[in-house]
Design an enzyme around this catalytic site. Structure first.
Site, PDB file in Angstrom:
ATOM      1  N   LYS A  53       0.831  -1.212   0.000  1.00 15.01           N
ATOM      2  CA  LYS A  53       0.000   0.000   0.000  1.00 15.01           C
ATOM      3  C   LYS A  53       0.862   1.258   0.000  1.00 15.01           C
ATOM      4  O   LYS A  53       0.598   2.202  -0.739  1.00 15.01           O
ATOM      5  CB  LYS A  53      -0.914   0.002   1.228  1.00 15.01           C
ATOM      6  CG  LYS A  53      -2.050  -1.002   1.180  1.00 15.01           C
ATOM      7  CD  LYS A  53      -2.818  -1.024   2.497  1.00 15.01           C
ATOM      8  CE  LYS A  53      -3.933  -2.047   2.464  1.00 15.01           C
ATOM      9  NZ  LYS A  53      -4.623  -2.198   3.773  1.00 15.01           N
ATOM     10  N   GLN A  97      -5.215  -1.728   9.883  1.00 17.45           N
ATOM     11  CA  GLN A  97      -5.069  -3.038   9.252  1.00 17.45           C
ATOM     12  C   GLN A  97      -5.590  -4.144  10.168  1.00 17.45           C
ATOM     13  O   GLN A  97      -5.255  -4.220  11.343  1.00 17.45           O
ATOM     14  CB  GLN A  97      -3.592  -3.289   8.920  1.00 17.45           C
ATOM     15  CG  GLN A  97      -3.331  -4.578   8.176  1.00 17.45           C
ATOM     16  CD  GLN A  97      -3.897  -4.563   6.772  1.00 17.45           C
ATOM     17  OE1 GLN A  97      -3.931  -3.537   6.103  1.00 17.45           O
ATOM     18  NE2 GLN A  97      -4.355  -5.716   6.310  1.00 17.45           N
ATOM     19  N   ASP A 120     -11.572   2.516   3.833  1.00 11.11           N
ATOM     20  CA  ASP A 120     -11.878   1.083   3.748  1.00 11.11           C
ATOM     21  C   ASP A 120     -13.366   0.842   3.521  1.00 11.11           C
ATOM     22  O   ASP A 120     -13.771  -0.240   3.111  1.00 11.11           O
ATOM     23  CB  ASP A 120     -11.444   0.375   5.042  1.00 11.11           C
ATOM     24  CG  ASP A 120     -10.212  -0.495   4.850  1.00 11.11           C
ATOM     25  OD1 ASP A 120      -9.864  -0.781   3.682  1.00 11.11           O
ATOM     26  OD2 ASP A 120      -9.602  -0.897   5.852  1.00 11.11           O
TER      27      ASP A 120
END
Length: 292
Positions: A53, A97, A120
């Site tokens: 990422k 995460q 997200d």
């Protein structure tokens, strides 16, 4: 029949090139999109993903931050980090995460993320906005990537029967919402299957588009797919293989070889949906920067 391979790597690169151009234009206007990732602990798969990422952000010209916290971090400490990122004007979007250590309540942490920075797409506000067709919602990256892959591959979803195997909040449920939207990649008739569905093979054989996200290696077999169907494999599984130098191979939730002989189109693993996920995360970050 030999299935057409849907190349997620090529499509993701096309999207990332577009994002880089749009980011450069936004920077010329005085705003640099910023994405932060919070990693708690040292989960190997998470570390690889977080590194990818960060690299993708830098390639797109975005500001990138990775906040690494030890596995012993308390829930209060993590929430304080989330609060700081909610207030940081350089960060337009961020994510925590998953998975988190067991002593931390993941739901409480996700609820703390400001909806305007929830790239997200997991906050209930964004989930709700997506379900009612609000175009300002952040769409979860993996199902959003599946939808874009189909659209950019010229696969028509309007009127098609889309069957989703798996009902997770990360893939299955938002995938259904996206397929139901009025617009490109939507207007499908949707069936969501799960562990308690009766006669699953009969349902999957009725699919024009079959999306598999159940987390079981090679779960969908040739006899579960109708001839000519589009098969999208979201699964990533490590399977022991003594003949491989690493001692294992990465496979999807679909038995790729036999299924590719009957399907009309199929995504490989790796090289399929996984490549799309990061691209769509960058797209959400760009959207967040424009909105703020």
């Amino acid at each position: 029949m030999t299935a057409r391979v849907l190349d997620g790597t090529a499509i993701a690169r096309e999207i990332r090139d577009e994002i880089a151009r749009d980011t450069a234009e936004l920077i010329r206007q005085g705003k640099t999109p910023g994405l932060a990732v919070v990693l708690v602990g040292e989960d190997p798969a998470s570390q690889v993903y977080v590194k990818a990422k960060g690299q993708a952000c830098r390639e797109a010209g975005m500001h990138s931050e990775t906040i690494r916290l030890p596995a012993t971090t308390s829930e209060a400490e993590l929430l304080a980090t989330v609060d700081r990122l909610n207030q940081d004007p350089r960060i337009h979007g961020f994510l925590v995460q998953l998975p988190l250590p067991k002593h931390i309540d993941s739901e409480r942490v996700l609820l703390r993320v400001a909806p305007a920075k929830d790239v997200d797409g997991f906050h209930p506000m964004n989930v709700g906005k997506l379900s009612v067709g609000d175009r300002t919602a952040f769409r979860p990256a993996t199902p959003f990537g599946v939808q874009q892959m189909l659209v950019r591959s010229g696969i028509e979803t309007k009127g098609a029967h889309a069957v989703i195997v798996g009902r997770s909040n990360i893939v299955g449920k938002p995938m259904a919402s996206l397929f139901l939207l009025d617009g490109p990649g939507g207007n499908a008739t949707v069936t969501v299957c799960h562990s308690r569905s009766r006669d699953l093979p009969a349902i999957t054989r009725s699919a024009d588009i079959l999306v598999v996200a159940i987390g079981k290696a090679r779960f969908v077999t040739r006899d579960m797919v109708q001839a000519g169907a589009v098969v999208v494999d979201v699964g990533i599984n490590r399977v022991a293989d003594a003949t491989h130098p690493k001692g294992y191979v990465i496979v999807g939730d679909v038995d790729y070889g036999p299924v590719s002989e009957v399907a009309g189109a199929i995504t490989p693993v790796p090289g399929g949906v996984g490549k799309m996920t990061i691209a769509m995360l960058l797209m959400n970050t760009l959207q967040a920067a424009r909105n703020q």
